[in-house]
Design a protein around this motif. Structure first.
Motif, short mmCIF file in Angstrom:
data_model
loop_
_atom_site.label_atom_id
_atom_site.label_comp_id
_atom_site.label_asym_id
_atom_site.label_seq_id
_atom_site.Cartn_x
_atom_site.Cartn_y
_atom_site.Cartn_z
N ARG A 553 37.42 41.30 35.71
CA ARG A 553 38.79 40.84 36.00
C ARG A 553 39.20 41.18 37.42
NH1 ARG A 553 41.46 39.08 31.76
NH2 ARG A 553 41.95 37.48 33.30
N LEU A 554 38.20 41.36 38.28
CA LEU A 554 38.46 41.81 39.64
C LEU A 554 39.40 40.88 40.40
CD1 LEU A 554 37.79 43.99 41.69
CD2 LEU A 554 35.73 42.72 42.32
N GLY A 555 39.22 39.57 40.24
CA GLY A 555 40.08 38.62 40.94
C GLY A 555 41.52 38.70 40.50
N PHE A 556 41.76 39.13 39.26
CA PHE A 556 43.12 39.27 38.74
C PHE A 556 43.72 40.62 39.10
CE2 PHE A 556 41.87 35.62 36.38
CZ PHE A 556 43.02 35.00 35.93
N GLN A 557 42.89 41.57 39.50
CA GLN A 557 43.38 42.90 39.81
C GLN A 557 43.64 43.11 41.30
OE1 GLN A 557 39.93 44.47 37.42
NE2 GLN A 557 41.36 46.13 37.05
N ASN A 558 42.75 42.63 42.13
CA ASN A 558 42.90 42.84 43.57
C ASN A 558 42.05 41.78 44.28
OD1 ASN A 558 42.54 43.78 46.30
ND2 ASN A 558 43.25 45.79 45.63
N VAL A 559 42.71 40.78 44.84
CA VAL A 559 41.95 39.68 45.42
C VAL A 559 41.19 40.08 46.67
CG1 VAL A 559 43.39 37.84 44.47
CG2 VAL A 559 44.02 38.88 46.63
N GLN A 560 41.69 41.04 47.40
CA GLN A 560 40.97 41.48 48.58
C GLN A 560 39.66 42.16 48.20
OE1 GLN A 560 43.18 43.94 51.32
NE2 GLN A 560 41.31 44.60 52.36
N ALA A 561 39.72 43.00 47.16
CA ALA A 561 38.50 43.65 46.67
C ALA A 561 37.53 42.61 46.14
CB ALA A 561 38.86 44.66 45.59
N ALA A 562 38.05 41.61 45.44
CA ALA A 562 37.20 40.53 44.92
C ALA A 562 36.53 39.77 46.05
CB ALA A 562 38.03 39.58 44.06
N ASP A 563 37.29 39.52 47.10
CA ASP A 563 36.76 38.81 48.26
C ASP A 563 35.61 39.60 48.89
OD1 ASP A 563 37.05 36.57 50.24
OD2 ASP A 563 37.45 38.24 51.60
N GLU A 564 35.75 40.90 48.96
CA GLU A 564 34.71 41.74 49.55
C GLU A 564 33.47 41.83 48.66
OE1 GLU A 564 36.41 45.52 50.53
OE2 GLU A 564 37.98 44.64 51.77
N ALA A 565 33.67 41.72 47.34
CA ALA A 565 32.53 41.81 46.42
C ALA A 565 31.77 40.50 46.32
CB ALA A 565 33.03 42.21 45.02
N LEU A 566 32.38 39.40 46.74
CA LEU A 566 31.78 38.08 46.55
C LEU A 566 30.37 37.92 47.13
CD1 LEU A 566 34.68 35.48 46.84
CD2 LEU A 566 33.11 35.80 44.94
N PRO A 567 30.11 38.32 48.37
CA PRO A 567 28.75 38.11 48.91
C PRO A 567 27.67 38.73 48.03
CG PRO A 567 30.26 38.66 50.68
CD PRO A 567 31.02 38.87 49.40
N ARG A 568 27.92 39.94 47.54
CA ARG A 568 26.92 40.61 46.70
C ARG A 568 26.80 39.90 45.36
NH1 ARG A 568 22.19 42.28 46.34
NH2 ARG A 568 21.78 43.98 44.86
N ILE A 569 27.91 39.46 44.80
CA ILE A 569 27.89 38.74 43.53
C ILE A 569 27.08 37.45 43.65
CG2 ILE A 569 29.33 37.43 41.90
CD1 ILE A 569 31.49 39.59 42.33
N VAL A 570 27.32 36.73 44.74
CA VAL A 570 26.60 35.47 44.97
C VAL A 570 25.11 35.73 45.14
CG1 VAL A 570 26.30 33.56 46.60
CG2 VAL A 570 28.60 34.24 45.89
N ASP A 571 24.76 36.79 45.85
CA ASP A 571 23.34 37.13 46.03
C ASP A 571 22.68 37.43 44.68
OD1 ASP A 571 23.18 36.77 48.73
OD2 ASP A 571 23.54 38.87 49.25
N LEU A 572 23.35 38.23 43.85
CA LEU A 572 22.79 38.59 42.55
C LEU A 572 22.63 37.37 41.65
CD1 LEU A 572 24.83 41.87 41.95
CD2 LEU A 572 22.35 41.73 42.23
N MET A 573 23.64 36.51 41.64
CA MET A 573 23.56 35.30 40.82
C MET A 573 22.49 34.34 41.37
SD MET A 573 27.49 34.37 39.77
CE MET A 573 26.97 33.33 38.38
N GLY A 574 22.39 34.30 42.70
CA GLY A 574 21.40 33.43 43.33
C GLY A 574 19.99 33.77 42.93
N LYS A 575 19.71 35.08 42.82
CA LYS A 575 18.37 35.52 42.40
C LYS A 575 18.10 35.15 40.95
CE LYS A 575 18.12 39.42 45.64
NZ LYS A 575 18.13 40.90 45.77
#
Length: 722
Positions: A553-575
């Motif tokens: 629920r990161l995007g609903f809790q703190n959008v700035q934190a979600a924005d910072e986590a996105l590159p790593r999330i995309v990398d993990l999903m990409g693999k």
């Protein structure tokens, strides 16, 4: 008819009410025992690994015919699928977006009967509205029982500022307890002014005479919705997200000659592949998009959905106690505002304004400011409520409906509506989150009756949802002991996944640290870990948005934190999903757009761009001097190199990536440097409360002090508003 109604009203208002409650409670207990026994007879098709999304799509496209095809993967649609499959009906469900991507993930997060509805029922002697509250309170108890890891009771305080209101509100809240009967979570109670302020120290003290505390339920709405859908899949339902209905399939009835709906042409949104899903009955459970599917069936029918937008905001957790909510029963315009602790944050809302139907609702600045204004009316003047403290904001579209079966088709139905079209399509619309299960039961009863399907009884009362079976309040301790997870991370995994938390823990990678042994966080302030991204794919997550908005629920809790986590999330999903670089860039851009528009992320840059510099000459001089301590060459701008040099001189180390992110928040023209005018705009925005606790502002201030004192500098993000 009139006599029967008069008897009902008399019973509702008179002394026989208690006897009726006792009888109904005994009857409900017997029903529950019978239904739980029936639920135990249902065979679980997939005990361990769920079928992949590809396997689910294959099942949808290759099956000869389903008994039921549910269109819509929100709470109601998922509830219908679970009800159908546990009646031993061959069940399919398709959702155009992700499960819970619409209204079901954008609620107030309450599981409640509706205190205000009960007030209206009493004031107007409205038996129908009273029964609606009673049904919701029954469903509240059931939902807390079948998903204890995702839900729990929450005390809510109703502050009272006029003496005459104390007995008035007390009587209403006590009636709420009485209607709940044996399913009352905890008894309500009255607090003195001193005790109210002790429990909720942020409250406005002036004219406060006391408070009343009552109990309702609270849950993680998106994960609750997902748990319902996954439970349906475990029992054998073929479910697929990102699968849209292109058009309905129809055929002539061989006996009557009437044209009947017999399925739908569907498209996999991700691949574009189309296929037919044939079914004896199609259920329309599409929420705000109810009319779109109804018009696929019959273009001439009038709309029944009258959408209303409800905006919520999230502010830091320090605005409310850890375990006490607040209810404002009468705002300046007559609406009700809840102010609740949720996921260690504070959620406030909701508004109620007419809106257009859109899959991507955007919270308006007007609604955000309205909520902030109402919060200020109830909080102490010592607590400065700032626009910059808003960490996230969203708008959910509530699908209010008119009853097409009623003579008065213009009047909005207070409850839900189940209607059956001439072609046999069954529509379930309206209602509320709390009553999703009873709505699904009523819908399937209509389906079975109308289409003559051979089905067992409803078995969803008491049926444990995904993760609930092996959950205990102390499960997190085993996660800490067995896997070496941080306590906060273990608590989060236990509450989000229940008994399935061990599967997430097993996928966690070693950190290389002494502690924690496993569980690399996606972002430092929140307990979400990398293995959750991998597990999210097993839960049918297909996009980065699915992960930041609904699996976590990161995007609903703190959008700035979600924005910072996105590159790593995309990398993990990409693999995991074998994404190309182009696909990864597209996912990153889409997720950023989601945060920017739908989660209220007015980036720091935009807030600063719209900020006029209103600093005094003395303040301008002070901030210029601070800026030039970093800009030694008087270039007129600073870069990460300048900041790193100053930090090194005071023995402070910051990761280069983190430092780049800190400067990027203020770099308006995105040229890799922060100019003096940008810094002055930042400090002006901080002064006005448009931006709170900016990391660069705090870093430069404390670094300036440390240049003289040589003290360490803290650069942890303390909030970061939107």
């Amino acid at each position: 008819m009139a006599v029967r109604k008069a008897v009902k009203v008399a019973a509702f208002g008179g002394g026989t009410l208690v006897a009726l409650y006792a009888f109904s409670e005994l009857r409900e207990q017997k029903k529950k025992q019978a239904r739980v026994q029936a639920a135990e007879q249902v065979k679980v098709a997939f005990q361990d690994e769920l079928p992949s999304r590809a396997a689910q799509l294959g099942a949808l496209g290759h099956a000869d015919e389903f008994d039921v095809l549910v269109v819509g993967g929100g709470a109601t649609g998922a509830g219908c699928a679970l009800d159908a499959v546990t009646r031993n009906l061959k069940t399919a469900l398709v959702e155009r977006d992700d499960f819970s991507s619409g209204t079901s993930s954008r609620s107030t997060k309450l599981i409640h009967g509706g205190v205000r509805y009960l007030q209206k029922a009493i004031m107007k002697l409205d038996y129908e509205q009273y029964m609606m509250v009673k049904e919701a309170l029954h469903e509240r108890a059931n939902l807390l029982e079948i998903a204890p890891h995702l839900s729990g009771p929450l005390p809510i305080m109703l502050p009272v500022y006029k003496w005459w209101q104390l007995p008035y509100y007390w009587a209403g809240i006590k009636m709420y307890d009485l209607v709940a009967g044996a399913q009352c979570l905890k008894s309500s109670y009255v607090l003195s002014k001193a005790k109210a302020l002790e429990l909720f120290p942020m409250l406005k003290k002036d004219k406060l005479v006391g408070a009343i505390v009552y109990y309702d339920g609270q849950h993680n709405d998106a994960r609750m919705n997902l748990a319902i859908a996954l439970t349906a899949a475990r029992y054998g339902a073929a479910i697929a997200n990102y699968t849209e209905v292109v058009h309905l399939l129809k055929r002539a009835d061989p006996e009557s000659g009437a044209v009947r709906v017999c399925g739908a042409r569907c498209r996999d949104v991700i691949t574009g592949q189309e296929f037919d899903v044939r079914a004896k009955c199609v259920i329309n459970a599409t929420g705000p998009f109810t009319d779109a599917l109804r018009k696929m069936d019959d273009q001439k029918i009038p709309n029944i959905c009258q959408p209303s937008a409800g905006v919520h905001i999230v502010i830091p957790g320090y605005y409310s106690p850890d375990n006490m909510g607040l209810l404002d029963p009468a705002t300046s315009d007559g609406r009700v505002i809840f102010f609740l602790p949720w996921e260690k944050m504070t959620i406030a809302g909701t508004t109620d304004t007419p809106t257009d139907i859109t899959p991507h609702p955007v919270p308006s600045e007007e609604d955000i400011n309205f909520i902030l204004k109402e919060i200020r009316n109830y909080l102490s003047p010592d607590v400065e409520v700032r626009r910059g403290d808003v960490l996230a904001a969203w708008s959910g579209i509530r699908p209010l409906v008119t009853d097409p079966n009623s003579k008065d088709t213009q009047s909005i139905c207070r409850n839900h509506v189940v209607s059956i079209s001439p072609s046999g399509m069954v529509t379930i619309a309206g209602g509320k989150w709390t009553t999703y299960r009873s709505m699904a039961e009523e819908t399937l009863d209509a389906v079975v009756k109308t289409h003559g399907l051979k089905a067992g009884p409803c078995r969803t009362t008491g049926l444990m949802l995904e993760g609930a079976k092996d959950w205990t309040p102390t499960l997190y301790i085993r996660l800490v002991q067995d896997y070496g997870l941080e306590v906060e991370v273990a608590q989060h995994l236990a509450s989000a996944y229940g008994g399935r938390a061990f599967e997430v823990a097993k996928m966690s990678h070693v950190t290389g640290k002494r502690w924690p042994i496993v569980g690399q966080r996606l972002v430092s302030e929140f307990p979400y870990i990398e293995s959750e991204v991998q597990y999210a794919i097993k839960e049918y997550a297909c996009t980065a948005i699915d992960v930041i908005a609904r699996r976590t629920r990161l995007g609903f809790q703190n959008v700035q934190a979600a924005d910072e986590a996105l590159p790593r999330i995309v990398d993990l999903m990409g693999k995991e999903l074998d994404w190309s670089e182009e696909k990864k860039m597209g996912e990153l851009a889409a997720a950023k757009r989601f945060l920017h528009y739908e989660m209220g992320y007015k980036t720091r840059s935009e807030q600063l761009t719209n900020t006029e510099i209103t600093l005094s000459p003395a303040e301008v001089d002070r901030y210029q001097k601070r800026f030039h301590k970093f800009d030694k060459e008087n270039k007129g701008f600073i870069t990460t190199v300048d900041v790193q040099r100053v930090l090194q001189s005071i023995n402070v180390k910051i990761d280069q990536i983190a430092l780049h992110e800190i400067l990027n928040e203020v770099d308006l023209n995105k040229n890799g440097q922060v100019e003096l005018i940008e810094f002055l705009q930042l400090m002006s925005a901080v002064k006005k409360g448009q931006v709170s606790d900016n990391r660069l502002a705090m870093l430069m201030k404390t670094a300036e002090e440390s240049l003289n004192q040589r003290e360490p500098v803290s650069v942890d993000r303390s909030g970061g508003g939107v």
